[in-house]
Design an enzyme around this catalytic site. Structure first.
Site, PDB file in Angstrom:
ATOM      1  N   ASP A 204       0.819  -1.224   0.000  1.00 58.23           N
ATOM      2  CA  ASP A 204       0.000   0.000   0.000  1.00 58.23           C
ATOM      3  C   ASP A 204       0.846   1.264   0.000  1.00 58.23           C
ATOM      4  O   ASP A 204       0.412   2.314   0.473  1.00 58.23           O
ATOM      5  CB  ASP A 204      -0.951   0.034   1.220  1.00 58.23           C
ATOM      6  CG  ASP A 204      -1.760  -1.225   1.364  1.00 58.23           C
ATOM      7  OD1 ASP A 204      -2.268  -1.696   0.337  1.00 58.23           O
ATOM      8  OD2 ASP A 204      -1.876  -1.743   2.489  1.00 58.23           O
TER       9      ASP A 204
ATOM     10  N   HIS B 289      -4.167  -1.734  -6.375  1.00 59.45           N
ATOM     11  CA  HIS B 289      -3.545  -0.442  -6.630  1.00 59.45           C
ATOM     12  C   HIS B 289      -4.651   0.562  -6.916  1.00 59.45           C
ATOM     13  O   HIS B 289      -5.501   0.320  -7.770  1.00 59.45           O
ATOM     14  CB  HIS B 289      -2.609  -0.521  -7.837  1.00 59.45           C
ATOM     15  CG  HIS B 289      -1.495  -1.510  -7.658  1.00 59.45           C
ATOM     16  ND1 HIS B 289      -0.733  -1.554  -6.524  1.00 59.45           N
ATOM     17  CD2 HIS B 289      -1.019  -2.471  -8.464  1.00 59.45           C
ATOM     18  CE1 HIS B 289       0.170  -2.506  -6.652  1.00 59.45           C
ATOM     19  NE2 HIS B 289       0.009  -3.088  -7.810  1.00 59.45           N
TER      20      HIS B 289
HETATM   21  P1  GDP Z   1      -0.336   0.315  -3.727  1.00 62.75           P
HETATM   22  O1  GDP Z   1      -0.983  -1.001  -3.447  1.00 62.75           O
HETATM   23  O2  GDP Z   1       1.089   0.351  -3.299  1.00 62.75           O
HETATM   24  O3  GDP Z   1      -0.551   0.781  -5.120  1.00 62.75           O
HETATM   25  O4  GDP Z   1      -1.040   1.381  -2.800  1.00 62.75           O
HETATM   26  P2  GDP Z   1      -2.609   1.655  -2.652  1.00 62.75           P
HETATM   27  O5  GDP Z   1      -3.183   1.998  -3.941  1.00 62.75           O
HETATM   28  O6  GDP Z   1      -3.267   0.577  -1.877  1.00 62.75           O
HETATM   29  O7  GDP Z   1      -2.590   2.878  -1.636  1.00 62.75           O
HETATM   30  C1  GDP Z   1      -2.097   4.047  -1.943  1.00 62.75           C
HETATM   31  C2  GDP Z   1      -3.172   5.087  -1.769  1.00 62.75           C
HETATM   32  O8  GDP Z   1      -2.548   6.319  -1.645  1.00 62.75           O
HETATM   33  C3  GDP Z   1      -4.092   5.221  -2.962  1.00 62.75           C
HETATM   34  O9  GDP Z   1      -5.375   5.591  -2.502  1.00 62.75           O
HETATM   35  C4  GDP Z   1      -3.476   6.348  -3.765  1.00 62.75           C
HETATM   36  O10 GDP Z   1      -4.411   7.070  -4.540  1.00 62.75           O
HETATM   37  C5  GDP Z   1      -2.935   7.202  -2.667  1.00 62.75           C
HETATM   38  N1  GDP Z   1      -1.717   7.950  -2.982  1.00 62.75           N
HETATM   39  C6  GDP Z   1      -0.637   7.558  -3.701  1.00 62.75           C
HETATM   40  N2  GDP Z   1       0.315   8.520  -3.666  1.00 62.75           N
HETATM   41  C7  GDP Z   1      -0.175   9.522  -2.902  1.00 62.75           C
HETATM   42  C8  GDP Z   1       0.352  10.766  -2.445  1.00 62.75           C
HETATM   43  O11 GDP Z   1       1.478  11.150  -2.729  1.00 62.75           O
HETATM   44  N3  GDP Z   1      -0.460  11.509  -1.620  1.00 62.75           N
HETATM   45  C9  GDP Z   1      -1.724  11.116  -1.263  1.00 62.75           C
HETATM   46  N4  GDP Z   1      -2.434  11.897  -0.457  1.00 62.75           N
HETATM   47  N5  GDP Z   1      -2.232   9.948  -1.665  1.00 62.75           N
HETATM   48  C10 GDP Z   1      -1.472   9.163  -2.456  1.00 62.75           C
END
Ligand code: GDP
Length: 431
Positions: A13, A41
């Site tokens: 995440d 994601h």
């Molecule tokens: P992944 O599984 O590693 O892709 O991560 P997830 O998608 O589960 O969680 C990441 C969350 O953080 C998602 O809701 C993204 O839209 C959000 N996100 C990613 N980068 C940023 C950031 O720089 N700032 C903020 N506020 N949210 C972010």
């Protein structure tokens, strides 16, 4: 550089999806190489939110080929649902937009039933799996009783294997797990439809990637989960059932050794984890709750609230070293706005002993105390910030300290969920 892997360096995440989506603009092919739909994601593109569990995040760029490699385990029903959702939004429509490895194993409904029944039986000691059957599917792969997509080609022999497996699993479900058995007839009929729809996507994806590489195409490998969930180097047994390291891209996609040009490690500006297991920097005070709400830290696969902690440099060093990281992308810096002071864990301590590196085997990680440095926080919103110079001085200091402690240069900084809310310091495809 032409071949790049993006991997999580915490407990998943980390925001890999957004970074993969961003880098996919410069890639020709985007590849998943491990895990299943237990990953999720979240991408925000033109204000619209997409959750991808199996199809690589490159799907939101027209003209790219998305590949699911042999190292994954794929729930065919979940995959078809995801393809339909993407197509309904106008994505994944081109002839070569999606390829599925014949060698990938299938997650069948009995895997999910076993996963959930086992977790229920473990009670307080549950691993905290998604319950989607990923672990049991990998068990079958290693036990050499798994069903591969290649098996669908000869449907008669597939049916015989499926019925054999189901008889075994039903016996186990009933006798050991005290759970309800599944019906063979329903499953065979469903798999017939699955076969018809998935056959056109199936390919020898390792051969496809080899040719693409020979032709100078740019390939992006998308890791799922994170290094601390790795089956070998994570916090076993509170891990996932596959290797989450960049090295897994070789076996999990058929990429020959030495053919990966750069690995980008992804980390949040703080730490989160879902489910059980040790978490040295976990914040038990109200700051944790505040970060959870500000950062929307609820699992995209399951909706479970994530546990929150400070940035852990010991963990970062462990993960970045294992992945041979070229650069670090730090996401969600914006979420720390208003937290003052901010803390960084620089070492662990237990019974008077200091650990600057991860204890061998991660033994006793549940009992260590984090040794933290405090840095001044910042209060200005990071909305619209696109360069390091625009950041508040305290935020810049925080980033410099993280890079120093991690031993890897920062390549990107996330200042918001949207694709464009990123400070791009160095793009591996343009180096
Ligand atoms: P992944 O599984 O590693 O892709 O991560 P997830 O998608 O589960 O969680 C990441 C969350 O953080 C998602 O809701 C993204 O839209 C959000 N996100 C990613 N980068 C940023 C950031 O720089 N700032 C903020 N506020 N949210 C972010």
């Amino acid at each position: 550089m032409n071949t790049v892997a993006v991997v999580g360096t915490q407990w998943g995440d980390e925001g890999k999806g957004k970074i993969v989506d961003l880098l996919a603009a410069d890639a020709d092919i985007v590849v998943r190489f491990q895990g299943g739909n237990n990953a999720a994601h979240t991408l925000v593109v033109n204000g619209q939110k997409f959750i991808l569990r199996l199809v690589p995040a490159g799907a939101l760029h027209p003209g790219k080929t998305c590949v699911i490699g042999n190292g994954t385990v794929v729930d065919p029903f979940a995959l078809l649902e995801e393809i339909d959702t993407l197509r309904a939004s106008g994505f994944l429509t081109g002839e070569d937009s999606f390829k599925l490895s014949c060698d990938a194993h299938m997650v069948m409904p009995y895997h999910g039933a076993i996963d959930r029944a086992r977790e229920a039986r473990l009670g307080r000691n549950a691993i905290g799996t998604t319950g989607f059957g990923i672990g049991p599917a990998y068990e079958d792969k290693v036990a050499r009783s798994g069903l591969r997509f290649a098996d669908l080609v000869d449907f008669r022999s597939f049916t015989a294997k499926l019925e054999r497996n189901l008889a075994d699993k039903n016996a186990y479900l009933k006798a050991v797990l005290k759970a309800k058995p599944l019906k063979a007839g329903d499953l065979v009929a469903q798999m017939k439809t699955v076969r018809k729809r998935l056959l056109p996507f199936m390919a020898d994806t390792a051969a496809l990637l080899y040719s693409a590489q020979q032709a100078g195409k740019r390939i992006l490998f998308e890791g799922a989960h994170g290094t601390m969930l790795d089956i070998d180097y994570g916090t076993y047994p509170y891990v996932t059932s596959s290797s989450c390291l960049a090295a897994a891209a070789h076996a999990g996609a058929g990429l020959p050794p030495g053919r990966l040009d750069a690995v980008l490690g992804i980390s949040k500006a703080y730490t989160t984890r879902v489910g059980g297991g040790p978490f040295p920097t976990e914040i038990k005070s109200g700051i944790g709750k505040r970060l959870r709400e500000e950062g929307d830290e609820f699992g995209s696969a399951t909706g479970r609230p994530r546990r929150i902690g400070w940035f852990d440099a010991v963990l970062a060093r462990h993960a970045l070293r294992l992945n041979g990281a070229w650069g670090l992308a730090l996401t969600k810096l914006d979420v720390l706005t208003g937290i003052d002071p901010v803390k960084i864990c620089v070492a662990y301590e237990r019974g008077g002993q200091r650990f600057d590196e991860m204890p061998p085997g991660r033994v006793g990680l549940d009992k260590v105390r984090p040794v933290c440095e405090e840095l001044p926080g910042w209060h200005q919103s990071l909305q619209g910030v696109r360069s390091l110079e625009e950041l508040p001085a305290a935020a810049r200091r925080y980033l410099e300290r993280i890079a120093e402690l991690s031993g890897v240069p920062l390549a990107m900084i996330g200042t918001g969920a949207a694709r464009e809310a990123t400070i791009m310091i160095s793009n591996p495809f343009r180096c």
